[in-house]
Design an enzyme around this catalytic site. Structure first.
Site, PDB file in Angstrom:
ATOM      1  N   ARG A 132     -18.385 -90.668  49.381  1.00 15.35           N
ATOM      2  CA  ARG A 132     -19.695 -90.144  49.763  1.00 15.35           C
ATOM      3  C   ARG A 132     -19.539 -88.722  50.306  1.00 15.35           C
ATOM      4  NH1 ARG A 132     -25.094 -90.961  48.998  1.00 15.35           N
ATOM      5  NH2 ARG A 132     -26.275 -91.296  50.904  1.00 15.35           N
ATOM      6  N   THR A 413     -29.634 -91.291  40.699  1.00 19.26           N
ATOM      7  CA  THR A 413     -28.269 -91.764  40.921  1.00 19.26           C
ATOM      8  C   THR A 413     -27.865 -92.379  39.601  1.00 19.26           C
ATOM      9  OG1 THR A 413     -28.719 -92.081  43.247  1.00 19.26           O
ATOM     10  CG2 THR A 413     -26.984 -93.452  42.340  1.00 19.26           C
ATOM     11  N   THR A 431     -23.821 -90.159  42.596  1.00 18.27           N
ATOM     12  CA  THR A 431     -25.122 -89.507  42.664  1.00 18.27           C
ATOM     13  C   THR A 431     -25.069 -88.070  43.162  1.00 18.27           C
ATOM     14  OG1 THR A 431     -27.375 -89.809  43.522  1.00 18.27           O
ATOM     15  CG2 THR A 431     -25.593 -90.201  45.058  1.00 18.27           C
ATOM     16  N   ASP A 455     -30.512 -87.895  52.743  1.00 18.82           N
ATOM     17  CA  ASP A 455     -30.246 -89.304  53.041  1.00 18.82           C
ATOM     18  C   ASP A 455     -29.947 -89.539  54.520  1.00 18.82           C
ATOM     19  OD1 ASP A 455     -30.835 -90.603  50.732  1.00 18.82           O
ATOM     20  OD2 ASP A 455     -28.789 -90.728  49.982  1.00 18.82           O
ATOM     21  N   SER A 484     -26.187 -94.550  52.702  1.00 17.10           N
ATOM     22  CA  SER A 484     -26.563 -94.720  51.300  1.00 17.10           C
ATOM     23  C   SER A 484     -27.138 -96.119  51.072  1.00 17.10           C
ATOM     24  CB  SER A 484     -25.327 -94.528  50.427  1.00 17.10           C
ATOM     25  OG  SER A 484     -25.607 -94.876  49.093  1.00 17.10           O
ATOM     26  N   SER A 485     -27.806 -96.275  49.923  1.00 19.52           N
ATOM     27  CA  SER A 485     -28.244 -97.615  49.494  1.00 19.52           C
ATOM     28  C   SER A 485     -27.451 -98.085  48.276  1.00 19.52           C
ATOM     29  CB  SER A 485     -29.729 -97.588  49.108  1.00 19.52           C
ATOM     30  OG  SER A 485     -30.518 -97.233  50.203  1.00 19.52           O
ATOM     31  N   GLY A 505     -31.542 -95.757  41.800  1.00 21.47           N
ATOM     32  CA  GLY A 505     -32.906 -96.089  42.205  1.00 21.47           C
ATOM     33  C   GLY A 505     -33.179 -95.908  43.691  1.00 21.47           C
ATOM     34  N   GLY A 506     -32.338 -95.126  44.388  1.00 21.49           N
ATOM     35  CA  GLY A 506     -32.599 -94.854  45.799  1.00 21.49           C
ATOM     36  C   GLY A 506     -32.719 -96.155  46.578  1.00 21.49           C
TER      37      GLY A 506
HETATM   38  N1  GLY Z   1     -28.846 -90.980  47.368  1.00 18.82           N
HETATM   39  C1  GLY Z   1     -29.300 -92.297  47.327  1.00 18.82           C
HETATM   40  C2  GLY Z   1     -28.435 -93.231  48.092  1.00 18.82           C
HETATM   41  O1  GLY Z   1     -27.290 -92.922  48.320  1.00 18.82           O
HETATM   42  O2  GLY Z   1     -28.886 -94.266  48.491  1.00 18.82           O
END
Ligand code: GLY
Length: 603
Positions: A132, A413, A431, A455, A484-485, A505-506
């Site tokens: 990340r 993403t 992403t 984020d 993050s998700s 998909g966020g």
């Molecule tokens: N950028 C979307 C996530 O990391 O959840």
């Protein structure tokens, strides 16, 4: 962290009498044509599911016995397949796909962003790699606020200040160093070829680039990247079949090929990146780049019936949230109730409401804040969160806060899945955050930077671009990773590799992965059917359930509305799943999402 999902809530009597079953393909399922995509408008394949089918499409899975790659772009999946056929393992193929996506799928594939990898080798050992992005060293908690403490709109979303320090190149170098079989040069070469010689744009590629033309010219004045030039001063629109050549990106990839991580985090590329940041008042320095390192983290492992879930721990919220969701729903007879019946949906929505409230309160970078991962996933804690659940009436999100844990203070993403001949499996979600990230292209190096700073919780209680709310746990701090998700996940069945799953998909990533897993393990779908199946989403706040047109029967909609649920039919779609299932005979079913250019290739 290994615990069983199995615990029993007291099932309220009313549910046993209220459920109406909707089976995939049943006549109850009233489906209308849907259009659009999550986060950006659609021009992909029209929905091909029949009007009475709860599937987006009738696409069939790709079957192979020796290897499978499912990704967002046909060129990238082909690169992965070629690497497997050349004797590479799943990690070699995954590294090659990550770099190929940076060329052919620049809206989300990247070297200027970050991601998460879940790897399970064929003996059952599992590893997760957190690559990340991090906040730059000069970032501050209130960097997106004005002197009155109000959010300065857009600064965390577009332009130079929106970027975190990229992690993808370091992540790939780490993964390859530890598990790769082919040479680093070999796995980089396909991406270099695609950048140098060019590739034919799909219709979706062309239209997506046309849509960002204004941003490209205003955010990158004087640069020609990703514009179709007919003369030095005149540009036109891209069309399907046009050749996109990326000479500067090819040179950047060659530096990475010859120097490894230093080809990105030091020397020419680092200099170009830092200069670009200075030009646009961004914060990332050469020092930030040199200091960036991805982190191997202990995977989250949890059981659900006959399945083991292996998934990503924080800095992603995805793994914790997925396990919470599955544990909330495990005691209920979803299979008997049927796919997207009112009771099935109600339990899932109520689980989602509580899980996203916890996400906002507790989740953040574990290197900076104490995240009570085990407690959040524990059966006792989840039971305490369920006491106000009733089938008679929707819970009000305003009345739901993150839970109490004693001693604790408080769209774009892309995902790809790879399985090789030996049964090693990789699940990667990566992403730039929004489509084409910050839309800043690094001058001289030819790649998009992320807008991952969005984020973070830029201010407590203020929603980010996905409508997600956060608090102190996810506040900005120098060198901290933003929450993050992303939910790259691998499932075992009876101890053997069973499923590789994930999606972009966020905020909807977690719920799409959750539904896709349940579609297979509870509702008996094939992998491709589970991907094709229409989906829904709830994230605590805003207090509404969005759903793909056709995901709920009219009867289910009526029942849920009578119980106080706010339902919103989407004009776009949810998820871009790329998954692999191991079938009972040992063959692989590659399933790619029919909602876009996603493609599975196997042999
Ligand atoms: N950028 C979307 C996530 O990391 O959840």
């Amino acid at each position: 962290m290994k615990q069983s999902f199995l615990f029993l809530f007291t099932l309220p009597f009313v549910l046993l009498t209220s459920c109406k079953t909707q089976s995939p393909g049943s006549k109850d399922a009233k489906v209308r044509e849907s259009q659009g995509v999550y986060q950006y408008r659609d021009e992909g394949p029209a929905r091909s599911g029949t009007p009475t089918s709860p599937f987006y499409s009738d696409r069939q899975g790709v079957i192979g016995r020796n290897g499978m790659v499912a990704s967002a772009h046909p060129e990238a999946s082909q690169v992965g397949l070629n690497v497997l056929k050349a004797g590479g393992n799943a990690v070699d193929a995954a590294v090659a796909v990550q770099f190929a996506l940076a060329v052919v799928f620049p809206s989300a594939g990247n070297i200027g962003g970050g991601g998460f990898m879940v790897y399970r080798d064929n003996t059952g050992n599992a590893y997760t790699l957190d690559y990340r992005e991090k906040a730059p060293g000069k970032a501050t908690q209130n960097m997106y606020l004005d002197s009155l403490g109000n959010v300065r709109p857009g600064l965390s979303i577009s332009g130079h200040l929106a970027s975190g320090v990229p992690g993808s190149v370091d992540g790939m170098a780490e993964a390859h160093k530890r598990f790769g079989k082919l040479s680093w040069a070999q796995v980089l070469q396909p991406a270099i070829d695609l950048a140098e010689k060019g590739f034919d744009l799909t219709q979706r590629d062309a239209l997506a680039l046309n849509r960002i033309k204004n941003d490209l010219t205003t955010i990158n004045p004087g640069k020609a990247y990703f514009l179709k030039s007919i003369s030095p001063t005149d540009t036109t629109t891209w069309h399907k079949g046009d050749l996109l050549v990326q000479t500067d990106l090819a040179k950047t990839l060659q530096r990475i090929q010859s120097q490894g991580r230093a080809g990105f985090y030091e020397g020419e590329t680092a200099r170009l990146l830092a200069e670009e940041m200075k030009r646009g008042n961004g914060l990332i320095t050469e020092e930030d780049l040199k200091n960036y390192h991805s982190v191997w983290r202990e995977p989250i492992r949890a059981t659900y019936k006959r399945y083991n879930v292996i998934t990503m721990p924080p800095t992603s919220s995805g793994g914790v949230a997925l396990v919470q969701l599955m544990r909330f729903t495990e005691p209920y007879p979803l299979k008997k109730w049927g796919w997207n019946s009112d009771s099935t949906v109600q339990v899932m929505i109520e689980a989602e409401r509580r899980v996203y409230a916890d996400r906002a309160k507790f989740l953040g970078d574990p290197d900076f804040v104490k995240v009570p991962v085990d407690k959040l996933m524990s059966v006792d804690y989840l039971r305490s969160r369920w006491t106000d659940f009733s089938f008679a009436k929707a819970t009000d999100s305003k009345a739901v806060k993150g839970g109490n844990i004693p001693g604790y203070e408080s769209l774009e993403t892309t995902h790809f899945s790879v399985v090789d001949k030996e049964g090693n499996a990789v699940s990667i979600t990566t992403t730039l955050n929004g489509g084409y990230g910050s839309r800043v292209v690094i001058g001289g190096a030819g790649f998009f930077m992320n807008n991952e700073m969005d984020d973070f919780s830029v201010k407590p209680g203020v929603p980010n671009m996905f409508g997600l709310i956060g608090n102190q746990a996810n506040a900005i701090a120098p060198n901290k990773r933003m929450l993050s998700s992303m939910t790259p996940t691998i499932l075992e069945k009876d101890g053997k590799l069973f499923m590789v799953v994930g999606t972009p998909g966020g905020s909807t990533i977690i719920t799409s992965v959750y539904q896709t897993i349940l579609n297979v393990v509870e509702h008996g779908m094939t992998m491709q059917q589970a991907v094709n199946a229409l989906k829904f989403h709830h994230q605590w706040l805003p207090d509404k359930t969005t759903f793909e047109n056709g995901a709920f029967s009219d009867a289910t909609i009526q029942t849920l509305q009578n119980r106080g649920y706010i339902l919103e039919k989407l004009t776009n779609t949810l998820g871009r799943m790329d998954c692999v299932l191991i079938r009972p005979d040992g063959s692989y079913e590659g399933a790619s999402d029919p909602r876009a250019d996603n493609t599975a290739r196997g042999y």
